[in-house]
Design a protein around this motif. Structure first.
Motif, PDB file in Angstrom:
ATOM      1  N   TYR A 130       0.821  -1.204   0.000  1.00 19.34           N
ATOM      2  CA  TYR A 130       0.000   0.000   0.000  1.00 19.34           C
ATOM      3  C   TYR A 130       0.860   1.262   0.000  1.00 19.34           C
ATOM      4  O   TYR A 130       0.493   2.272  -0.606  1.00 19.34           O
ATOM      5  N   GLU A 183      -7.591   8.394   0.483  1.00 16.48           N
ATOM      6  CA  GLU A 183      -8.084   7.411  -0.485  1.00 16.48           C
ATOM      7  C   GLU A 183      -7.449   6.042  -0.247  1.00 16.48           C
ATOM      8  O   GLU A 183      -8.137   5.010  -0.304  1.00 16.48           O
ATOM      9  N   CYS A 186      -9.003   4.601   3.027  1.00 14.62           N
ATOM     10  CA  CYS A 186     -10.395   4.175   2.820  1.00 14.62           C
ATOM     11  C   CYS A 186     -10.466   2.944   1.926  1.00 14.62           C
ATOM     12  O   CYS A 186     -11.280   2.035   2.174  1.00 14.62           O
ATOM     13  N   THR A 187      -9.611   2.890   0.891  1.00 12.13           N
ATOM     14  CA  THR A 187      -9.597   1.719   0.016  1.00 12.13           C
ATOM     15  C   THR A 187      -9.138   0.483   0.766  1.00 12.13           C
ATOM     16  O   THR A 187      -9.704  -0.618   0.595  1.00 12.13           O
ATOM     17  N   ASP A 190     -11.932  -0.555   3.183  1.00 17.78           N
ATOM     18  CA  ASP A 190     -13.081  -1.082   2.453  1.00 17.78           C
ATOM     19  C   ASP A 190     -12.765  -2.462   1.875  1.00 17.78           C
ATOM     20  O   ASP A 190     -13.648  -3.344   1.840  1.00 17.78           O
ATOM     21  N   ALA A 191     -11.529  -2.678   1.422  1.00 17.73           N
ATOM     22  CA  ALA A 191     -11.145  -3.999   0.921  1.00 17.73           C
ATOM     23  C   ALA A 191     -11.183  -5.039   2.034  1.00 17.73           C
ATOM     24  O   ALA A 191     -11.640  -6.173   1.819  1.00 17.73           O
ATOM     25  N   TYR A 334     -14.617  11.872   1.594  1.00 21.97           N
ATOM     26  CA  TYR A 334     -14.060  10.650   2.176  1.00 21.97           C
ATOM     27  C   TYR A 334     -14.761  10.273   3.473  1.00 21.97           C
ATOM     28  O   TYR A 334     -14.705   9.108   3.880  1.00 21.97           O
ATOM     29  N   THR A 341     -18.324   2.311   4.559  1.00 18.82           N
ATOM     30  CA  THR A 341     -17.614   1.122   5.055  1.00 18.82           C
ATOM     31  C   THR A 341     -18.061   0.767   6.461  1.00 18.82           C
ATOM     32  O   THR A 341     -18.251  -0.416   6.792  1.00 18.82           O
TER      33      THR A 341
END
Length: 439
Positions: A130, A183, A186-187, A190-191, A334, A341
């Motif tokens: 990441y 981002e 949050c990604t 959420d994943a 965001y 989420t």
């Protein structure tokens, strides 16, 4: 004792005999005749004491490099206290935090731990996927944002909405880097939430159909992961909400505007000083003494300074209001993502709670059936015990004329069985009347 005290009580040296070069103090012999600190590697000690770490630097043009910087250099470079750098230490686990300082923004969002200034982003060098994706994506967006005709992001043209901005991207550098960090966080969250959902729903459905110790243990581990992930998502959401509620913190995070105002005020003070120094009859290079200056000149300079400061404060307040709105819109976008989420995790938690309630209902139903079966067995045991009472009576050692009848035993068994059946049916009717059993 006198021999031991003699080297310690030496007379002080005169100033003329002192060593003029302080660097040679390490080679100066001690009282015992040996050089002080002999055999110590000062360069090695200094290097180990600095605590050098590898940092990835990404500037506003999208260029990156790896630097070896110690803690104190980072503190001086970004004007940060030591407690803020502890948030970036990978050896410690701190909750997600976004701090706006005078010259930097300290970001600790899941895997992304960085320092954002008006000109650069400093990340701890890591092999995490990441972090590498964050660096690559930030470079790509910065380079695309710097090229003409590339102001479209996601099919939306910002030049049509903000025609007064000459830059292709209307956000300053620090907000673009902060947007990438938000981002990425949050990604990532959420994943993880989506992965947890994919694993949870089939397992819960299997548990409802087959209650076993293995399935219960798997659901317990799943719920522990869910609680930990919900806590992390909730912390990110609370941090964004706290920033949105505090206008002062959002204004503090606008580093480009603060840097521009600082430079303009610096150059403005220099221009005022030069204009006052180059007045009629004065030289440009000669310093102006406030005592020798005429009162009219000092009054004029003071009034100009007050007017300039008022003008700058009004401009800065207007620009800060606009910038706060831009940052608030960014954070709100965001905030919606992280709130979505959190709603996913909340729905999953509610589904797990519903499954637990359903399992408890099933277990209660089985428990009630076992209690009913135990009640029937107790009633049947009572009926069978009647035969034991009759057998005990007739087994007494005393003469009875009934024993002489050849069919007496058969009639005793028949009468006892009929009485037991009547008693058992009476109990069943009572249980049904009291609704103790669904008969």
């Amino acid at each position: 004792m006198a021999d031991l005290k003699e080297p310690l009580l030496q007379p002080p040296r005169s100033s003329s005999s002192s060593n003029p070069n302080p660097r040679d103090s390490s080679s100066r012999p001690s009282a015992s005749g040996r050089p002080l600190f002999q055999g110590l590697d000062f360069l090695g000690l200094k290097k180990r004491g600095q605590g050098l770490r590898s940092w990835i630097r990404v500037d506003s043009l999208g260029d990156s490099q790896i630097m070896e910087i110690d803690k104190f250099t980072i503190m001086r470079r970004c004007d940060l206290p030591a407690r803020d750098l502890r948030l970036l230490d990978p050896l410690f686990v701190y909750p997600s935090t976004i701090l706006g300082r005078e010259k930097a923004i300290v970001v600790n969002l899941e895997q992304i731990r960085c320092i954002i200034t008006a000109d650069e982003v400093l990340l701890l060098n890591s092999l995490d996927n990441y972090v590498l994706q964050y660096v690559v994506e930030l470079q790509r967006r910065l380079r695309e944002g710097g090229e003409p005709g590339t102001a479209r992001r996601g099919g939306f043209n910002y030049e049509d909405v903000y025609p007064h901005n000459t830059s292709p991207d209307y956000l300053p550098f620090e907000f673009r880097a902060l947007e990438m960090a938000l981002e990425a966080a949050c990604t990532f969250l959420d994943a993880q939430a989506a992965e947890l959902e994919i694993e949870a729903y089939p397992l819960l459905d299997e548990l409802t159909s087959k209650i076993s110790t293995l399935n219960l243990e798997r659901v317990r581990r799943l719920k522990s992961r869910l609680v930990a992930l919900t806590r992390r998502v909730q912390k990110v959401r609370d941090e964004i909400e706290q920033l949105m509620d505090d206008d002062g913190d959002m204004a503090e995070m606008y580093l480009t505007e603060k840097k521009r105002r600082l430079e303009s005020s610096f150059y403005g003070d220099q221009s005022v000083g030069y204009s006052c120094a180059s007045g009629p009859g004065l030289s440009m290079s000669a310093p102006v003494s406030p005592v020798s200056s005429p009162p009219e000149t000092r009054k004029l300079e003071k009034s100009l300074s007050i007017a300039r400061s008022r003008h700058e404060s009004m401009k800065s307040s207007d620009s800060m209001t606009d910038n706060i709105e831009e940052l608030e819109m960014l954070l709100e976008a965001y905030f919606v993502v992280i709130d979505c989420t959190l709603n996913k995790l909340t729905s999953l938690k509610e589904y797990i709670d519903d499954t637990e309630d359903f399992i408890n209902i099933q277990l209660d139903n089985v428990r009630n059936q076992l209690i009913q079966f135990e009640l029937l067995l107790t009633t049947a045991t009572f009926v069978v015990a009647i035969f034991g009472v009759v057998a005990g009576i007739f087994g007494m050692n005393f003469p009875i004329s009934l024993f002489e009848q050849p069919k007496a035993f058969k009639w005793v068994i028949i009468i006892t069985g009929i009485c037991g059946l009547i008693i058992f049916c009476s109990f069943l009717w009572f249980f049904r009347y009291r609704r103790l059993m669904p008969l």
